[in-house]
Design a protein around this motif. Structure first.
Motif, mmCIF file in Angstrom:
data_model
loop_
_atom_site.group_PDB
_atom_site.id
_atom_site.type_symbol
_atom_site.label_atom_id
_atom_site.label_comp_id
_atom_site.label_asym_id
_atom_site.label_seq_id
_atom_site.Cartn_x
_atom_site.Cartn_y
_atom_site.Cartn_z
ATOM 1 N N UNK A 1 0.886 -1.160 0.000
ATOM 2 C CA UNK A 1 0.000 0.000 0.000
ATOM 3 C C UNK A 1 0.926 1.213 0.000
ATOM 4 N N UNK A 2 0.589 2.224 -0.786
ATOM 5 C CA UNK A 2 1.426 3.422 -0.862
ATOM 6 C C UNK A 2 0.567 4.666 -0.667
ATOM 7 N N UNK A 3 1.207 5.705 -0.168
ATOM 8 C CA UNK A 3 0.567 7.011 -0.058
ATOM 9 C C UNK A 3 1.471 8.028 -0.740
ATOM 10 N N UNK B 1 -8.878 -7.778 -1.811
ATOM 11 C CA UNK B 1 -7.956 -8.645 -2.542
ATOM 12 C C UNK B 1 -8.611 -10.022 -2.656
ATOM 13 N N UNK B 2 -8.004 -10.904 -3.430
ATOM 14 C CA UNK B 2 -8.581 -12.230 -3.635
ATOM 15 C C UNK B 2 -8.796 -12.949 -2.302
ATOM 16 N N UNK B 3 -7.851 -12.820 -1.383
ATOM 17 C CA UNK B 3 -7.913 -13.518 -0.094
ATOM 18 C C UNK B 3 -8.872 -12.861 0.899
ATOM 19 N N UNK B 4 -9.220 -11.609 0.715
ATOM 20 C CA UNK B 4 -10.077 -10.919 1.675
ATOM 21 C C UNK B 4 -9.924 -9.419 1.560
ATOM 22 N N UNK B 5 -9.523 -8.778 2.665
ATOM 23 C CA UNK B 5 -9.355 -7.324 2.695
ATOM 24 C C UNK B 5 -8.028 -6.987 3.362
ATOM 25 N N UNK B 6 -7.311 -6.042 2.771
ATOM 26 C CA UNK B 6 -6.093 -5.505 3.364
ATOM 27 C C UNK B 6 -6.451 -4.161 3.979
ATOM 28 N N UNK B 7 -6.022 -3.939 5.203
ATOM 29 C CA UNK B 7 -6.251 -2.648 5.885
ATOM 30 C C UNK B 7 -4.913 -2.104 6.338
ATOM 31 N N UNK B 8 -4.667 -0.834 6.025
ATOM 32 C CA UNK B 8 -3.458 -0.153 6.466
ATOM 33 C C UNK B 8 -3.906 1.108 7.189
ATOM 34 N N UNK B 9 -3.457 1.280 8.415
ATOM 35 C CA UNK B 9 -3.811 2.449 9.225
ATOM 36 C C UNK B 9 -2.826 3.563 8.975
ATOM 37 N N UNK B 10 -3.310 4.707 8.559
ATOM 38 C CA UNK B 10 -2.482 5.904 8.391
ATOM 39 C C UNK B 10 -2.618 6.731 9.650
#
Length: 101
Positions: A50-52, A91-100
Motif C-alpha cells: 500500500x502506498x501514499x 484482494x482475492x484472499x479478503x481485505x487488506x487494511x493499512x492504518x495511516x
C-alpha cells in the motif's frame, strides 16, 4: 483540471504503477494506492504494497508491505478510506487494511 478547463499532467512517477483507481483523502492531501513490486514479477514472485503519495507534489510519503503471493492481488478493485484514516483494499484472499496515522 486547470482554470481554463483543460486537463494537464502535474507529475508522473515512472516505475510506480498503481493497479486501479487511487483514493484521495483531501484532509491530509494524500493519494492512496496498491502496487506490485514489478522487479520480481518476471520471476513469478508477487510482492504487494500500500502506498501514499503527496497528491500535489507527486512524492511518495510512505509504503507498507502488505504481503506476497497471488491471493493478495486486488484484481484492479477500487480501494476505500475509513473514517479513522485507514486505507482498505479488497484482494482475492479478503481485505487488506493499512492504518495511516
Amino acid at each position: 483540471m486547470k482554470d481554463h478547463g483543460a486537463c494537464e499532467v502535474d507529475w508522473e512517477l515512472p516505475g510506480l504503477g498503481i493497479q486501479s483507481i487511487p483514493s484521495v483523502l483531501t484532509k491530509n492531501g494524500l493519494l492512496y494506492g496498491y502496487i506490485r513490486a514489478e522487479e520480481y514479477t518476471g520471476n513469478g514472485i508477487y510482492i504487494w504494497y500500500a502506498v501514499a503519495l503527496d497528491r500535489k507534489a507527486g512524492k511518495e510519503v510512505w509504503r507498507v508491505h502488505t504481503g506476497a503471493g497471488g491471493t493478495l492481488n486486488d484484481n484492479y478493485q477500487p480501494g476505500a478510506l475509513g473514517l479513522d484514516g485507514s486505507f482498505y483494499r479488497s484482494v482475492i484472499r479478503g481485505v487488506v487494511r493499512v492504518q495511516d496515522e
